[in-house]
Design a protein around this motif. Structure first.
Motif, mmCIF file in Angstrom:
data_model
loop_
_atom_site.group_PDB
_atom_site.id
_atom_site.type_symbol
_atom_site.label_atom_id
_atom_site.label_comp_id
_atom_site.label_asym_id
_atom_site.label_seq_id
_atom_site.Cartn_x
_atom_site.Cartn_y
_atom_site.Cartn_z
ATOM 1 N N THR A 14 44.913 49.634 27.561
ATOM 2 C CA THR A 14 45.367 48.366 28.127
ATOM 3 C C THR A 14 46.124 48.658 29.409
ATOM 4 N N ILE A 15 45.746 47.978 30.475
ATOM 5 C CA ILE A 15 46.389 48.142 31.778
ATOM 6 C C ILE A 15 47.175 46.878 32.094
ATOM 7 N N LEU A 16 48.430 47.059 32.468
ATOM 8 C CA LEU A 16 49.290 45.958 32.899
ATOM 9 C C LEU A 16 49.492 46.079 34.403
ATOM 10 N N LEU A 17 49.138 45.041 35.144
ATOM 11 C CA LEU A 17 49.325 45.018 36.603
ATOM 12 C C LEU A 17 50.430 44.032 36.962
ATOM 13 N N ASN A 18 51.121 44.307 38.033
ATOM 14 C CA ASN A 18 52.162 43.423 38.586
ATOM 15 C C ASN A 18 53.406 43.308 37.709
ATOM 16 N N PHE A 19 53.666 44.294 36.894
ATOM 17 C CA PHE A 19 54.899 44.298 36.109
ATOM 18 C C PHE A 19 55.903 45.180 36.825
ATOM 19 N N LYS A 20 57.108 44.671 37.006
ATOM 20 C CA LYS A 20 58.153 45.434 37.673
ATOM 21 C C LYS A 20 58.697 46.496 36.710
ATOM 22 N N MET A 69 46.132 51.826 40.761
ATOM 23 C CA MET A 69 44.898 51.424 40.079
ATOM 24 C C MET A 69 43.718 51.391 41.045
ATOM 25 N N VAL A 70 43.919 50.898 42.264
ATOM 26 C CA VAL A 70 42.845 50.897 43.260
ATOM 27 C C VAL A 70 42.416 52.333 43.551
ATOM 28 N N MET A 71 43.388 53.226 43.782
ATOM 29 C CA MET A 71 43.065 54.633 44.051
ATOM 30 C C MET A 71 42.314 55.256 42.883
ATOM 31 N N ASP A 72 42.775 54.994 41.665
ATOM 32 C CA ASP A 72 42.140 55.604 40.496
ATOM 33 C C ASP A 72 40.724 55.091 40.282
ATOM 34 N N LEU A 73 40.476 53.833 40.572
ATOM 35 C CA LEU A 73 39.117 53.301 40.461
ATOM 36 C C LEU A 73 38.214 53.901 41.542
ATOM 37 N N ALA A 91 49.498 36.127 37.631
ATOM 38 C CA ALA A 91 48.129 35.996 38.159
ATOM 39 C C ALA A 91 47.973 34.751 39.018
ATOM 40 N N GLU A 92 48.778 33.737 38.754
ATOM 41 C CA GLU A 92 48.664 32.505 39.543
ATOM 42 C C GLU A 92 49.070 32.707 41.003
ATOM 43 N N LYS A 93 49.744 33.813 41.298
ATOM 44 C CA LYS A 93 50.159 34.095 42.674
ATOM 45 C C LYS A 93 49.073 34.812 43.481
ATOM 46 N N VAL A 94 48.008 35.217 42.819
ATOM 47 C CA VAL A 94 46.889 35.842 43.528
ATOM 48 C C VAL A 94 46.145 34.723 44.236
ATOM 49 N N ASP A 95 46.166 34.766 45.562
ATOM 50 C CA ASP A 95 45.633 33.625 46.304
ATOM 51 C C ASP A 95 44.431 33.946 47.183
ATOM 52 N N SER A 96 43.918 35.151 47.071
ATOM 53 C CA SER A 96 42.796 35.510 47.931
ATOM 54 C C SER A 96 41.900 36.509 47.211
ATOM 55 N N VAL A 97 40.621 36.420 47.477
ATOM 56 C CA VAL A 97 39.697 37.401 46.916
ATOM 57 C C VAL A 97 39.912 38.780 47.540
ATOM 58 N N LEU A 98 40.707 38.829 48.590
ATOM 59 C CA LEU A 98 41.008 40.099 49.240
ATOM 60 C C LEU A 98 42.230 40.784 48.647
ATOM 61 N N ASP A 99 42.937 40.133 47.742
ATOM 62 C CA ASP A 99 44.095 40.747 47.092
ATOM 63 C C ASP A 99 43.644 41.895 46.200
ATOM 64 N N ASP A 100 44.513 42.891 46.053
ATOM 65 C CA ASP A 100 44.203 44.038 45.196
ATOM 66 C C ASP A 100 43.837 43.603 43.785
ATOM 67 N N GLU A 101 44.584 42.641 43.254
ATOM 68 C CA GLU A 101 44.335 42.198 41.880
ATOM 69 C C GLU A 101 42.923 41.636 41.719
ATOM 70 N N SER A 102 42.470 40.887 42.693
ATOM 71 C CA SER A 102 41.116 40.333 42.648
ATOM 72 C C SER A 102 40.079 41.450 42.691
ATOM 73 N N TRP A 103 40.300 42.415 43.553
ATOM 74 C CA TRP A 103 39.369 43.526 43.663
ATOM 75 C C TRP A 103 39.328 44.309 42.343
ATOM 76 N N ILE A 104 40.503 44.572 41.772
ATOM 77 C CA ILE A 104 40.585 45.337 40.526
ATOM 78 C C ILE A 104 39.859 44.597 39.396
ATOM 79 N N THR A 105 40.111 43.311 39.257
ATOM 80 C CA THR A 105 39.470 42.570 38.172
ATOM 81 C C THR A 105 37.954 42.515 38.375
ATOM 82 N N THR A 106 37.498 42.462 39.610
ATOM 83 C CA THR A 106 36.058 42.481 39.876
ATOM 84 C C THR A 106 35.463 43.836 39.490
ATOM 85 N N MET A 107 36.147 44.910 39.806
ATOM 86 C CA MET A 107 35.655 46.255 39.501
ATOM 87 C C MET A 107 35.614 46.521 37.993
ATOM 88 N N ILE A 108 36.581 45.959 37.294
ATOM 89 C CA ILE A 108 36.652 46.215 35.847
ATOM 90 C C ILE A 108 35.720 45.261 35.139
#
Length: 108
Positions: A14-20, A69-73, A91-108
């Motif tokens: 399980t991977i958690l993204l955007n957790f401080k 996560m981007v580097m590891d992928l 996740a509601e703060k992700v506002d662009s398909v160019l955001d890292d989170e969007s790219w990561i979720t697409t890759m996974i």
């Protein structure tokens, strides 16, 4: 939610993204007090790529920065096929398909 995810498979990743960093101990306290799973969340920070690959393959719950996560992928340190669950905090703060989170979720 994390307890349910960890019980789905004996060996899961399980991977958690955007957790401080400050949020991880509080989440671990909740997991411990509720006894909802055998795993504790581990923060991946400055481990080298080979060590991170070993960590991913061993399974568990890991809080990872978007950059790592981007580097590891891209470097194939982790295969998307072994990631059982992906949780994106805020996740509601992700506002662009160019955001890292969007790219990561697409890759996974």
């Amino acid at each position: 939610m994390i307890g349910k995810l960890a019980k789905e498979k004996e060996h899961s990743l399980t991977i958690l993204l955007n957790f401080k960093k400050e949020e991880v101990p509080a989440l671990n306290e909740q997991i411990d007090s509720l006894k909802i799973c055998k795993y504790r969340i581990k923060q991946i920070t400055n481990e080298n790529t080979n060590k991170r690959t070993q960590i991913y393959v061993s399974g568990g719950i890991f809080a990872v920065s978007n950059v790592i996560m981007v580097m590891d992928l891209l470097q194939r340190a982790v295969s998307p096929s072994i990631i059982t669950n992906l949780i994106v905090n805020d996740a509601e703060k992700v506002d662009s398909v160019l955001d890292d989170e969007s790219w990561i979720t697409t890759m996974i």
